[in-house]
Design a protein around this motif. Structure first.
Motif, PDB file in Angstrom:
ATOM      1  N   GLN A   6     -74.047  17.662 -35.726  1.00 18.07           N
ATOM      2  CA  GLN A   6     -74.294  18.952 -35.650  1.00 18.07           C
ATOM      3  C   GLN A   6     -73.148  19.733 -35.033  1.00 18.07           C
ATOM      4  O   GLN A   6     -72.570  18.941 -33.962  1.00 18.07           O
ATOM      5  CB  GLN A   6     -75.496  19.445 -34.886  1.00 18.07           C
ATOM      6  N   HIS A   7     -72.598  20.700 -35.596  1.00 21.63           N
ATOM      7  CA  HIS A   7     -71.360  21.367 -34.896  1.00 21.63           C
ATOM      8  C   HIS A   7     -71.413  22.734 -35.485  1.00 21.63           C
ATOM      9  O   HIS A   7     -72.098  23.241 -36.223  1.00 21.63           O
ATOM     10  CB  HIS A   7     -70.048  20.846 -35.474  1.00 21.63           C
ATOM     11  N   ARG A  40     -63.262  18.118 -42.689  1.00 22.15           N
ATOM     12  CA  ARG A  40     -64.205  17.254 -43.306  1.00 22.15           C
ATOM     13  C   ARG A  40     -65.320  17.404 -42.169  1.00 22.15           C
ATOM     14  O   ARG A  40     -64.997  17.955 -40.941  1.00 22.15           O
ATOM     15  CB  ARG A  40     -64.053  15.900 -43.012  1.00 22.15           C
ATOM     16  N   GLU A  41     -66.664  17.323 -42.433  1.00 22.48           N
ATOM     17  CA  GLU A  41     -67.878  17.509 -41.389  1.00 22.48           C
ATOM     18  C   GLU A  41     -67.651  16.163 -40.571  1.00 22.48           C
ATOM     19  O   GLU A  41     -67.659  15.185 -40.858  1.00 22.48           O
ATOM     20  CB  GLU A  41     -69.098  17.466 -42.358  1.00 22.48           C
ATOM     21  N   PRO A  42     -68.053  16.604 -39.395  1.00 24.60           N
ATOM     22  CA  PRO A  42     -67.947  15.410 -38.384  1.00 24.60           C
ATOM     23  C   PRO A  42     -69.409  14.559 -38.637  1.00 24.60           C
ATOM     24  O   PRO A  42     -70.348  15.031 -39.028  1.00 24.60           O
ATOM     25  CB  PRO A  42     -68.305  16.300 -36.959  1.00 24.60           C
ATOM     26  N   PHE A  43     -68.984  13.431 -38.243  1.00 29.16           N
ATOM     27  CA  PHE A  43     -70.221  12.197 -38.573  1.00 29.16           C
ATOM     28  C   PHE A  43     -69.893  11.125 -37.420  1.00 29.16           C
ATOM     29  O   PHE A  43     -68.981  10.877 -36.846  1.00 29.16           O
ATOM     30  CB  PHE A  43     -70.190  11.910 -40.071  1.00 29.16           C
ATOM     31  N   SER A  44     -71.139  10.696 -37.328  1.00 26.58           N
ATOM     32  CA  SER A  44     -71.220   9.160 -36.166  1.00 26.58           C
ATOM     33  C   SER A  44     -71.542   8.036 -37.128  1.00 26.58           C
ATOM     34  O   SER A  44     -72.741   8.273 -37.970  1.00 26.58           O
ATOM     35  CB  SER A  44     -72.173   9.585 -35.296  1.00 26.58           C
ATOM     36  N   LEU A  45     -71.236   6.946 -36.821  1.00 28.41           N
ATOM     37  CA  LEU A  45     -71.524   5.654 -37.333  1.00 28.41           C
ATOM     38  C   LEU A  45     -72.066   4.640 -36.261  1.00 28.41           C
ATOM     39  O   LEU A  45     -71.506   4.854 -35.292  1.00 28.41           O
ATOM     40  CB  LEU A  45     -70.484   5.085 -38.086  1.00 28.41           C
ATOM     41  N   ARG A  49     -82.377  -6.681 -28.504  1.00 24.36           N
ATOM     42  CA  ARG A  49     -82.441  -8.116 -28.439  1.00 24.36           C
ATOM     43  C   ARG A  49     -81.556  -8.715 -29.733  1.00 24.36           C
ATOM     44  O   ARG A  49     -81.640  -9.903 -29.664  1.00 24.36           O
ATOM     45  CB  ARG A  49     -83.919  -8.415 -28.650  1.00 24.36           C
ATOM     46  N   ASP A  50     -81.138  -7.846 -30.584  1.00 23.99           N
ATOM     47  CA  ASP A  50     -80.420  -8.506 -31.650  1.00 23.99           C
ATOM     48  C   ASP A  50     -78.718  -8.510 -31.467  1.00 23.99           C
ATOM     49  O   ASP A  50     -78.224  -8.843 -32.271  1.00 23.99           O
ATOM     50  CB  ASP A  50     -80.674  -7.834 -32.762  1.00 23.99           C
ATOM     51  N   GLY A  51     -78.172  -7.955 -30.330  1.00 22.82           N
ATOM     52  CA  GLY A  51     -76.855  -7.846 -30.079  1.00 22.82           C
ATOM     53  C   GLY A  51     -76.511  -6.546 -29.471  1.00 22.82           C
ATOM     54  O   GLY A  51     -77.123  -5.859 -28.764  1.00 22.82           O
ATOM     55  N   PHE A  52     -75.214  -6.143 -29.889  1.00 18.09           N
ATOM     56  CA  PHE A  52     -74.773  -4.934 -29.118  1.00 18.09           C
ATOM     57  C   PHE A  52     -74.519  -3.961 -30.153  1.00 18.09           C
ATOM     58  O   PHE A  52     -74.285  -4.199 -31.432  1.00 18.09           O
ATOM     59  CB  PHE A  52     -73.424  -5.046 -28.583  1.00 18.09           C
ATOM     60  N   ILE A  53     -74.499  -2.581 -30.099  1.00 16.39           N
ATOM     61  CA  ILE A  53     -74.601  -1.468 -31.097  1.00 16.39           C
ATOM     62  C   ILE A  53     -73.326  -0.847 -30.658  1.00 16.39           C
ATOM     63  O   ILE A  53     -72.924  -0.542 -29.366  1.00 16.39           O
ATOM     64  CB  ILE A  53     -75.798  -0.284 -30.817  1.00 16.39           C
ATOM     65  N   TYR A  54     -72.219  -0.482 -31.354  1.00 19.23           N
ATOM     66  CA  TYR A  54     -71.206   0.061 -31.352  1.00 19.23           C
ATOM     67  C   TYR A  54     -71.079   1.478 -32.290  1.00 19.23           C
ATOM     68  O   TYR A  54     -71.663   1.551 -33.401  1.00 19.23           O
ATOM     69  CB  TYR A  54     -69.933  -0.874 -31.980  1.00 19.23           C
ATOM     70  N   GLN A  55     -70.429   2.422 -31.634  1.00 19.38           N
ATOM     71  CA  GLN A  55     -70.263   3.499 -32.380  1.00 19.38           C
ATOM     72  C   GLN A  55     -68.977   4.057 -32.687  1.00 19.38           C
ATOM     73  O   GLN A  55     -68.050   3.901 -31.842  1.00 19.38           O
ATOM     74  CB  GLN A  55     -70.999   4.614 -31.502  1.00 19.38           C
ATOM     75  N   ALA A  56     -68.802   4.668 -33.741  1.00 15.56           N
ATOM     76  CA  ALA A  56     -67.628   5.360 -34.086  1.00 15.56           C
ATOM     77  C   ALA A  56     -67.866   6.795 -34.571  1.00 15.56           C
ATOM     78  O   ALA A  56     -69.046   7.091 -35.253  1.00 15.56           O
ATOM     79  CB  ALA A  56     -66.957   4.702 -35.433  1.00 15.56           C
ATOM     80  N   VAL A  57     -67.104   7.835 -33.982  1.00 16.09           N
ATOM     81  CA  VAL A  57     -67.340   9.370 -34.003  1.00 16.09           C
ATOM     82  C   VAL A  57     -66.177   9.758 -34.732  1.00 16.09           C
ATOM     83  O   VAL A  57     -65.036   9.476 -34.640  1.00 16.09           O
ATOM     84  CB  VAL A  57     -67.548   9.831 -32.775  1.00 16.09           C
ATOM     85  N   PHE A  58     -66.272  10.395 -35.566  1.00 19.38           N
ATOM     86  CA  PHE A  58     -65.270  11.211 -36.517  1.00 19.38           C
ATOM     87  C   PHE A  58     -65.490  12.714 -36.683  1.00 19.38           C
ATOM     88  O   PHE A  58     -66.523  13.229 -37.044  1.00 19.38           O
ATOM     89  CB  PHE A  58     -65.255  10.605 -38.019  1.00 19.38           C
ATOM     90  N   ASN A  59     -64.497  13.333 -35.909  1.00 21.40           N
ATOM     91  CA  ASN A  59     -64.744  14.949 -35.627  1.00 21.40           C
ATOM     92  C   ASN A  59     -63.273  15.691 -36.268  1.00 21.40           C
ATOM     93  O   ASN A  59     -62.351  14.918 -36.603  1.00 21.40           O
ATOM     94  CB  ASN A  59     -65.103  15.169 -34.435  1.00 21.40           C
TER      95      ASN A  59
END
Length: 97
Positions: free
Chosen positions: A37-38, A46-51, A87-97
């Protein structure tokens, strides 16, 4: 430089991306692709997004730009930040804005 968009990643939700970590190709699974949201900005390209990606390893990788690839998108650099562990590992984030 490749201009990445949310729809490109959303088409690969729950698929495995290969990430180059010290010359070893390591699997990361895309578990979430969502808009951010922005406030409207005139001329926004481009619209900002997260992965969110999951990596099933006992070791966390540092935040930095990694070379990533998947069929249909080719190879590109992406800045990944470790944000959680489950419990399944690590979560990584990428943000594009």
């Amino acid at each position: 430089m490749q201009f990445l968009r949310l729809d490109q990643f959303a088409a690969h939700l729950n698929e495995t991306f290969m990430v180059d970590i010290e010359n070893v190709r390591t699997p990361f699974v895309l578990v979430e692709a969502r808009p951010i949201q922005h406030q409207p900005i005139p001329g926004l390209v481009r619209e900002p997004f997260s992965l969110l990606f999951r990596h099933e390893a006992a070791v966390v990788f540092p935040q930095r730009i990694y070379t990533m690839s998947i069929d249909g998108m080719g190879e590109f650099g992406i800045f990944l930040v470790p944000i959680a562990r489950d419990r399944d590992g690590f979560i990584y984030q990428a943000v594009f804005n």
